[in-house]
Design an enzyme around this catalytic site. Structure first.
Site, mmCIF file in Angstrom:
data_model
loop_
_atom_site.group_PDB
_atom_site.id
_atom_site.type_symbol
_atom_site.label_atom_id
_atom_site.label_comp_id
_atom_site.label_asym_id
_atom_site.label_seq_id
_atom_site.Cartn_x
_atom_site.Cartn_y
_atom_site.Cartn_z
ATOM 1 N N SER A 59 25.871 45.142 -14.497
ATOM 2 C CA SER A 59 26.587 44.433 -14.878
ATOM 3 C C SER A 59 28.081 45.454 -15.700
ATOM 4 O O SER A 59 27.841 45.885 -16.155
ATOM 5 C CB SER A 59 26.096 42.949 -15.653
ATOM 6 O OG SER A 59 25.380 42.710 -15.070
HETATM 7 N N1 SAH Z 1 20.446 43.478 -15.967
HETATM 8 C C1 SAH Z 1 21.412 44.567 -14.677
HETATM 9 C C2 SAH Z 1 22.067 43.492 -13.733
HETATM 10 C C3 SAH Z 1 21.544 43.159 -13.604
HETATM 11 S S1 SAH Z 1 21.817 42.575 -11.884
HETATM 12 C C4 SAH Z 1 21.284 45.248 -15.441
HETATM 13 O O1 SAH Z 1 21.674 45.238 -16.889
HETATM 14 O O2 SAH Z 1 21.951 46.487 -15.032
HETATM 15 C C5 SAH Z 1 20.730 40.623 -11.217
HETATM 16 C C6 SAH Z 1 19.649 41.148 -11.457
HETATM 17 O O3 SAH Z 1 18.653 40.064 -10.811
HETATM 18 C C7 SAH Z 1 18.853 41.751 -10.004
HETATM 19 O O4 SAH Z 1 18.308 43.370 -9.987
HETATM 20 C C8 SAH Z 1 17.878 41.240 -8.691
HETATM 21 O O5 SAH Z 1 17.419 41.540 -8.018
HETATM 22 C C9 SAH Z 1 16.838 40.340 -10.194
HETATM 23 N N2 SAH Z 1 16.832 39.221 -9.753
HETATM 24 C C10 SAH Z 1 17.259 38.139 -8.915
HETATM 25 N N3 SAH Z 1 16.331 36.853 -8.729
HETATM 26 C C11 SAH Z 1 15.603 37.238 -9.717
HETATM 27 C C12 SAH Z 1 14.187 36.406 -9.893
HETATM 28 N N4 SAH Z 1 14.156 36.222 -9.612
HETATM 29 N N5 SAH Z 1 13.982 36.862 -10.750
HETATM 30 C C13 SAH Z 1 14.245 38.208 -11.409
HETATM 31 N N6 SAH Z 1 14.916 38.868 -11.101
HETATM 32 C C14 SAH Z 1 15.546 38.526 -10.378
#
Ligand code: SAH
Length: 239
Positions: A87
């Site tokens: 993000s």
């Molecule tokens: N917080 C992260 C950025 C997140 S991007 C950072 O600091 O880099 C959103 C993430 O959520 C992605 O990696 C995606 O694979 C994950 N995601 C999507 N659906 C999910 C679920 N049901 N459970 C856990 N992770 C999930």
């Protein structure tokens, strides 16, 4: 003999040169990081001391692929592989401030991604649990976090929709992927007085929502419109 001496001399000079370059790059990143916090975080109203300090400390460039490291302190999200992104720093800042956490808090994150947000939480809180659904990302984040020796951070590969019952109740829950509705297991696992920060909405209309559990009920406040990757299940279907 003389020739060997001259060659050794040049090898030594070259090693010293590389070392100096690494140190210069590190200093440069530190400078860029402090500039990022000043211009993108503090100047936009994020004043919480613990958040500022954590964002000054955590080396965001270690959480992005090497080809994007030079952009690590820019005002944008960046690709981290598997079609996912880390993000934008401002979004990390505002979500962390909204969580209203301190050194006694136990926090759950859904969507570990690169592990950057988890590391920021690790700087501030007592215990951090984070779940990632893409195995490749979960493994990479684990090795990044292990290399930084956080001992209050536990990561797992799985579907965060279900939360992490074993460690509930949580003082705060942060969701960094976006479902259309708030997952019921997360509501159940939020402790009384706890805070849930989550982007919710249909495909292109998402709102960053702050929820507080007061006397068992959720009190909702819409904070800002945002864009987030969808929350998916193990088959890739959107929640
Ligand atoms: N917080 C992260 C950025 C997140 S991007 C950072 O600091 O880099 C959103 C993430 O959520 C992605 O990696 C995606 O694979 C994950 N995601 C999507 N659906 C999910 C679920 N049901 N459970 C856990 N992770 C999930």
């Amino acid at each position: 003999m003389n020739r060997y001496l001259i060659i050794s001399f040049f090898i030594l000079i070259s090693i010293c040169g590389q070392k100096t370059e690494v140190i210069a790059q590190k200093m440069n990143y530190k400078q860029l990081r402090h500039q990022m916090v000043k211009e993108q975080i503090a100047a936009r109203g994020i004043k919480e001391k613990a958040v500022i300090k954590a964002m000054q400390r955590v080396e965001r460039h270690l959480f992005v692929p090497s080809q994007f490291q030079h952009l690590a302190y820019s005002d944008s999200p960046l690709p981290i592989g598997f079609g996912q992104t880390i993000s934008q720093p401002y979004i990390v800042g505002i979500m962390t401030q909204l969580l209203d956490i301190n050194s006694k808090s136990k926090v759950l994150e859904i969507g570990t991604g690169s592990g950057y947000q988890a590391a920021i939480l690790g700087e501030i809180c007592k215990e951090v649990y984070s779940i990632e659904i893409v195995e490749g990302l979960a493994l990479k984040a684990k090795s990044t976090i292990e290399a930084l020796s956080y001992d209050n951070l536990e990561l797992k590969w799985g579907d965060g929709y279900m939360g992490w019952e074993e460690h509930a109740p949580f003082d705060a829950i942060i969701v960094t992927c976006s479902p259309s509705k708030i997952p019921q297991p997360l509501i159940n696992q939020l402790g009384e007085g706890g805070t849930l920060v989550i982007p919710i909405g249909e495909k292109n209309v998402k709102s960053l929502v702050l929820l507080k559990k007061i006397d068992g009920d959720l009190v909702r406040k819409d904070v800002i419109p945002v864009r987030f990757v969808p929350m998916i299940d193990e088959k890739g279907r959107e929640y």
